[in-house]
Design an enzyme around this catalytic site. Structure first.
Site, PDB file in Angstrom:
ATOM      1  N   CYS A  51     -17.378   2.960  13.355  1.00 11.90           N
ATOM      2  CA  CYS A  51     -16.101   3.552  13.745  1.00 11.90           C
ATOM      3  C   CYS A  51     -16.217   4.420  14.991  1.00 11.90           C
ATOM      4  CB  CYS A  51     -15.535   4.378  12.583  1.00 11.90           C
ATOM      5  SG  CYS A  51     -15.152   3.374  11.136  1.00 11.90           S
ATOM      6  N   SER A 104     -14.520   1.208  -0.639  1.00 11.83           N
ATOM      7  CA  SER A 104     -14.128   0.090   0.221  1.00 11.83           C
ATOM      8  C   SER A 104     -14.806  -1.195  -0.240  1.00 11.83           C
ATOM      9  CB  SER A 104     -14.511   0.393   1.668  1.00 11.83           C
ATOM     10  OG  SER A 104     -14.150  -0.659   2.522  1.00 11.83           O
ATOM     11  N   HIS A 120     -15.635  -4.068   1.544  1.00 10.73           N
ATOM     12  CA  HIS A 120     -16.598  -4.794   2.382  1.00 10.73           C
ATOM     13  C   HIS A 120     -17.972  -4.132   2.433  1.00 10.73           C
ATOM     14  CE1 HIS A 120     -16.565  -2.403   6.246  1.00 10.73           C
ATOM     15  NE2 HIS A 120     -15.529  -1.881   5.633  1.00 10.73           N
ATOM     16  N   GLY A 144     -11.491   2.112   2.973  1.00  9.24           N
ATOM     17  CA  GLY A 144     -11.907   3.504   2.860  1.00  9.24           C
ATOM     18  C   GLY A 144     -11.145   4.444   3.781  1.00  9.24           C
ATOM     19  N   THR A 183       3.243  -5.834  -0.009  1.00  5.41           N
ATOM     20  CA  THR A 183       2.871  -6.667  -1.148  1.00  5.41           C
ATOM     21  C   THR A 183       1.377  -6.506  -1.441  1.00  5.41           C
ATOM     22  OG1 THR A 183       4.584  -8.269  -0.545  1.00  5.41           O
ATOM     23  CG2 THR A 183       2.856  -9.017  -2.051  1.00  5.41           C
TER      24      THR A 183
END
Length: 385
Positions: A321, A195, A197, A69, A233
């Site tokens: 966060c 996101s 998770h 995110g 990748t």
């Protein structure tokens, strides 16, 4: 340890884990390679892209896979501003946005940002948003669901105002995807980020949608992966795992919502004896049931969190966060709550694995923490300082 921090991250779903292993061992090719092994990986990747687009109610050519995110929010801001058809240097957001939005906006040179507060119920005042619009407003960043108190923002109304005024709108949908019908709001935004998770998928994977009608310049020059959106990748196993988890969460959304609403109600009912000591934040009719943001009067949230942890329950003091910072949560500041009271904030978040017994146990623990607190006045006072 009983887990009540699902808004921070979720355990990996077993089906998603199996999908990760299968993709890792059977579809290990680089999707950009031209040989058959690479082509198989590319076909799987594009199938996942179409599936995420279906779940979001958007066109697949606008879906890009990211590392999560935060990166999605950053790339959305950079992309939308790179080729805005409207001239201007003014952006509207809200004080309680995720830190990745604030960080992305602070990086911009020459832009003026208006940060709106939240009303007492945790909602953005649409009239105040409208009043903040200027002739040079080019972008708005408004989250779908607040990550700390769970309020659902009126994106339909905000999106309509943005379209009427030629303003691009990005929405952080990390907390809402898999729990609310994002298809209902996707027509009103120009970009959105999700996101893995947060929906029982793996960490380090997410998706960004940008409307294909919007031309933009890639933030990363000379990049071939994800149609130039980002280098590296492509992590196909994580993408497959995320899509598996997303399908399961969307499919079971109504059932999960009923389960979690029941748990939330039971938890608050169990706290009735100490209800006068608790302030619950949010809007009862426009709130994600799984996120419960509250304050316990005169007790610092960090102390309450540590006491709960000592007694075997994992809760939080807000967005992961922001952990470790001395400043209070952005949501408390957005609500106009002063520093000392703001630091009383804690967040309890429920998930699909939460049981009635877990909820009752946490309620008993919270009651004991509140009742035992006067015996620890010195500890509380030292932490507040």
């Amino acid at each position: 340890m009983k887990y009540f921090d699902y808004a921070a991250t979720c355990p990996l779903d077993p089906e998603a884990a199996s999908a990760f292993v299968k993709a890792s061992t059977e579809y290990y090719g680089n999707s950009q390679s031209l040989h058959d092994i690479g082509s198989r990986a590319s076909t799987l990747l594009e199938g996942c892209r179409e599936e995420i687009a279906r779940l979001l109610g958007v066109k697949s050519e606008g879906v890009y896979f990211t590392s999560g995110g935060s990166e999605g929010n950053f790339l959305a801001v950079q992309s939308l501003l790179s080729q805005s058809s409207k001239k201007g240097k003014h952006i509207i957001t809200n004080i309680a946005e995720h830190s990745s939005i604030h960080s992305s906006l602070k990086m911009l040179k020459g832009y003026e940002v208006t940060e709106l507060p939240l009303m007492e119920n945790g909602m953005i005042d649409v009239q105040q948003f409208q009043s903040a619009i200027r002739d040079d407003t080019v972008l708005a960043c408004i989250q779908h669901v607040n990550s700390e108190i769970g309020t659902i923002q009126p994106l339909n109304e905000i999106g309509t105002l943005c379209k009427e005024n030629g303003i691009l709108l990005h929405s952080d949908c990390v907390q809402s995807f898999g729990k609310l019908d994002v298809e209902a709001i996707s027509p009103f935004v120009d970009s959105l980020a999700i996101s893995g998770h947060k929906i029982y998928g793996p960490k380090g994977i997410g998706a960004l949608y940008i409307s294909p009608s919007i031309p933009f310049d890639s933030f990363y020059p000379n990049t071939s992966h994800e149609r130039g959106m980002r280098p590296g990748t492509v992590n196909i196993p994580a993408i497959v795992s995320m899509v598996t988890a997303a399908n399961k969460q969307v499919r079971n959304m109504n059932h999960n919502d009923e389960h979690i609403k029941s748990l939330r109600e039971q938890f608050l009912t169990q706290l009735m004896d100490v209800r006068d000591e608790i302030i619950v934040h949010g809007h009862a009719n426009a709130q994600l049931a799984s996120i419960l943001g509250l304050r316990i009067k005169r007790l610092e949230g960090q102390w309450v969190m540590l006491e709960a942890n000592r007694k075997g329950y994992a809760i939080s003091t807000g967005s992961a966060c922001q952990v470790g910072r001395t400043s209070p949560s952005k949501t408390m500041l957005a609500l106009g709550i002063n520093d000392k009271s703001a630091k009383e904030f804690i967040r309890i978040s429920f998930g699909v694995h939460t049981t009635e017994a877990d909820v009752k146990g946490l309620a008993r623990t919270m009651i004991s923490i509140i009742q035992e607190a006067p015996q620890r006045d010195n500890q509380i006072t030292s932490m507040v300082k």
